[in-house]
Design a protein around this motif. Structure first.
Motif, PDB file in Angstrom:
ATOM      1  N   GLU A   4       0.835  -1.205   0.000  1.00 38.23           N
ATOM      2  CA  GLU A   4       0.000   0.000   0.000  1.00 38.23           C
ATOM      3  C   GLU A   4       0.872   1.259   0.000  1.00 38.23           C
ATOM      4  N   PHE A   5       1.948   1.238   0.790  1.00 36.23           N
ATOM      5  CA  PHE A   5       2.899   2.347   0.814  1.00 36.23           C
ATOM      6  C   PHE A   5       3.472   2.592  -0.586  1.00 36.23           C
ATOM      7  N   LEU A   6       3.908   1.517  -1.248  1.00 29.38           N
ATOM      8  CA  LEU A   6       4.498   1.655  -2.583  1.00 29.38           C
ATOM      9  C   LEU A   6       3.510   2.256  -3.574  1.00 29.38           C
ATOM     10  N   ASN A   7       2.272   1.800  -3.543  1.00 27.33           N
ATOM     11  CA  ASN A   7       1.259   2.354  -4.444  1.00 27.33           C
ATOM     12  C   ASN A   7       1.007   3.829  -4.157  1.00 27.33           C
ATOM     13  N   ASN A  20      13.374  -6.046   8.307  1.00 30.81           N
ATOM     14  CA  ASN A  20      14.610  -6.311   9.034  1.00 30.81           C
ATOM     15  C   ASN A  20      14.335  -6.709  10.485  1.00 30.81           C
ATOM     16  N   ASP A  21      15.328  -7.336  11.103  1.00 34.05           N
ATOM     17  CA  ASP A  21      15.201  -7.779  12.490  1.00 34.05           C
ATOM     18  C   ASP A  21      15.013  -6.625  13.469  1.00 34.05           C
ATOM     19  N   ASP A  22      15.480  -5.421  13.099  1.00 30.61           N
ATOM     20  CA  ASP A  22      15.372  -4.277  14.010  1.00 30.61           C
ATOM     21  C   ASP A  22      14.016  -3.573  13.926  1.00 30.61           C
ATOM     22  N   GLY A  23      13.080  -4.124  13.146  1.00 34.64           N
ATOM     23  CA  GLY A  23      11.748  -3.533  13.043  1.00 34.64           C
ATOM     24  C   GLY A  23      11.596  -2.550  11.893  1.00 34.64           C
ATOM     25  N   THR A  24      12.677  -2.288  11.178  1.00 35.97           N
ATOM     26  CA  THR A  24      12.596  -1.434   9.998  1.00 35.97           C
ATOM     27  C   THR A  24      12.358  -2.320   8.770  1.00 35.97           C
ATOM     28  N   ALA A  25      12.130  -1.684   7.655  1.00 39.56           N
ATOM     29  CA  ALA A  25      12.009  -2.407   6.387  1.00 39.56           C
ATOM     30  C   ALA A  25      12.847  -1.669   5.351  1.00 39.56           C
ATOM     31  N   THR A  26      13.290  -2.394   4.352  1.00 35.49           N
ATOM     32  CA  THR A  26      14.055  -1.816   3.256  1.00 35.49           C
ATOM     33  C   THR A  26      13.303  -2.104   1.967  1.00 35.49           C
ATOM     34  N   VAL A  27      13.122  -1.050   1.157  1.00 37.82           N
ATOM     35  CA  VAL A  27      12.371  -1.163  -0.092  1.00 37.82           C
ATOM     36  C   VAL A  27      13.129  -0.425  -1.183  1.00 37.82           C
ATOM     37  N   SER A  28      13.179  -1.017  -2.374  1.00 37.23           N
ATOM     38  CA  SER A  28      13.813  -0.328  -3.495  1.00 37.23           C
ATOM     39  C   SER A  28      12.778  -0.069  -4.578  1.00 37.23           C
ATOM     40  N   VAL A  29      12.906   1.105  -5.223  1.00 37.69           N
ATOM     41  CA  VAL A  29      12.012   1.472  -6.323  1.00 37.69           C
ATOM     42  C   VAL A  29      12.842   2.058  -7.459  1.00 37.69           C
ATOM     43  N   GLY A  30      12.344   1.888  -8.669  1.00 35.93           N
ATOM     44  CA  GLY A  30      13.003   2.471  -9.829  1.00 35.93           C
ATOM     45  C   GLY A  30      12.430   3.850 -10.113  1.00 35.93           C
ATOM     46  N   ILE A  31      13.306   4.796 -10.420  1.00 38.73           N
ATOM     47  CA  ILE A  31      12.904   6.169 -10.719  1.00 38.73           C
ATOM     48  C   ILE A  31      13.430   6.521 -12.108  1.00 38.73           C
ATOM     49  N   ALA A  32      12.521   6.910 -12.990  1.00 39.63           N
ATOM     50  CA  ALA A  32      12.902   7.390 -14.319  1.00 39.63           C
ATOM     51  C   ALA A  32      12.653   8.888 -14.329  1.00 39.63           C
ATOM     52  N   ALA A  33      13.727   9.651 -14.500  1.00 38.18           N
ATOM     53  CA  ALA A  33      13.651  11.112 -14.499  1.00 38.18           C
ATOM     54  C   ALA A  33      14.395  11.640 -15.715  1.00 38.18           C
ATOM     55  N   PRO A  34      14.155  12.905 -16.074  1.00 38.24           N
ATOM     56  CA  PRO A  34      14.843  13.470 -17.242  1.00 38.24           C
ATOM     57  C   PRO A  34      16.368  13.380 -17.148  1.00 38.24           C
ATOM     58  N   MET A  35      16.916  13.439 -15.933  1.00 36.79           N
ATOM     59  CA  MET A  35      18.378  13.387 -15.796  1.00 36.79           C
ATOM     60  C   MET A  35      18.924  11.966 -15.797  1.00 36.79           C
ATOM     61  N   GLY A  36      18.043  10.950 -15.852  1.00 34.59           N
ATOM     62  CA  GLY A  36      18.483   9.559 -15.911  1.00 34.59           C
ATOM     63  C   GLY A  36      17.676   8.659 -14.995  1.00 34.59           C
ATOM     64  N   ASN A  37      17.948   7.383 -15.142  1.00 36.39           N
ATOM     65  CA  ASN A  37      17.256   6.392 -14.328  1.00 36.39           C
ATOM     66  C   ASN A  37      18.112   6.021 -13.125  1.00 36.39           C
ATOM     67  N   ILE A  38      17.465   5.889 -11.984  1.00 35.23           N
ATOM     68  CA  ILE A  38      18.156   5.507 -10.759  1.00 35.23           C
ATOM     69  C   ILE A  38      17.274   4.533  -9.985  1.00 35.23           C
ATOM     70  N   THR A  39      17.862   3.942  -8.980  1.00 35.50           N
ATOM     71  CA  THR A  39      17.109   3.149  -8.010  1.00 35.50           C
ATOM     72  C   THR A  39      17.250   3.852  -6.674  1.00 35.50           C
ATOM     73  N   GLU A  40      16.130   4.011  -5.998  1.00 32.71           N
ATOM     74  CA  GLU A  40      16.158   4.573  -4.654  1.00 32.71           C
ATOM     75  C   GLU A  40      15.842   3.461  -3.674  1.00 32.71           C
ATOM     76  N   LYS A  41      16.648   3.396  -2.639  1.00 34.36           N
ATOM     77  CA  LYS A  41      16.440   2.414  -1.580  1.00 34.36           C
ATOM     78  C   LYS A  41      15.966   3.173  -0.343  1.00 34.36           C
ATOM     79  N   PHE A  42      14.792   2.810   0.135  1.00 34.90           N
ATOM     80  CA  PHE A  42      14.207   3.468   1.300  1.00 34.90           C
ATOM     81  C   PHE A  42      14.360   2.577   2.525  1.00 34.90           C
ATOM     82  N   THR A  43      14.676   3.193   3.644  1.00 34.56           N
ATOM     83  CA  THR A  43      14.549   2.519   4.929  1.00 34.56           C
ATOM     84  C   THR A  43      13.274   3.057   5.542  1.00 34.56           C
ATOM     85  N   LEU A  44      12.390   2.143   5.905  1.00 32.21           N
ATOM     86  CA  LEU A  44      11.092   2.503   6.447  1.00 32.21           C
ATOM     87  C   LEU A  44      11.024   2.120   7.924  1.00 32.21           C
ATOM     88  N   TYR A  45      10.254   2.873   8.671  1.00 31.82           N
ATOM     89  CA  TYR A  45       9.920   2.448  10.019  1.00 31.82           C
ATOM     90  C   TYR A  45       8.411   2.524  10.149  1.00 31.82           C
TER      91      TYR A  45
END
Length: 135
Positions: free
Chosen positions: A34-37, A95-120
């Motif tokens: 739901e967060f990703l959407n 993760n074991d510490d109660g956080t989560a890690t999520v990666s998403v692809g970002i397509a922008a005019p300056m190029g494509n990147i992947t962003e990795k989020f740490t969530l709590y």
């Protein structure tokens, strides 16, 4: 009579177990989906209020901590223009510490990147606390 009582107690026990399972609420995996959407839709529609709802009050980006107002100002200054988010290949790990890690692809005019989020998790909502940019 004893058989009916045993059946009644057994049925009651099963219903209680099912009730506990049904009222537990959404799983963390469902909440992260739901967060990703929400993230994808709010970036692509530039819905700033909705987008800001997925960030914690302070966010660490490239070793610097910024607040939501600073992040919002950067995004309103054109940081989201022509940006598309890909969540189809997103990977999330709780993760074991109660956080989560999520990666998403970002397509922008300056190029494509992947962003990795740490969530709590705050209540029933996962929030971004750290953003790492992977080129």
């Amino acid at each position: 009579m004893k058989t009916m009582l045993k059946i009644g107690v057994g049925v009651t026990f099963v219903l209680l177990l099912l009730g506990c399972q049904l009222t537990r609420g959404p799983t963390d995996e469902m909440l992260i989906s739901e967060f990703l959407n929400t993230f994808k839709e709010s970036v692509e529609t530039q819905d700033m209020d909705r987008l800001m709802s997925v960030f914690s009050d302070s966010i660490e980006v490239a070793g610097q901590v910024i607040d939501k107002q600073g992040l919002r100002a950067a995004m309103e200054a054109g940081g989201l223009d022509n940006v598309e988010v890909s969540i189809d290949d997103s990977k999330s790990v709780i993760n074991d510490d109660g956080t989560a890690t999520v990666s998403v692809g970002i397509a922008a005019p300056m190029g494509n990147i992947t962003e990795k989020f740490t969530l709590y998790k705050e209540g029933d909502v996962w929030l971004i606390s750290v953003i790492e940019i992977i080129l």
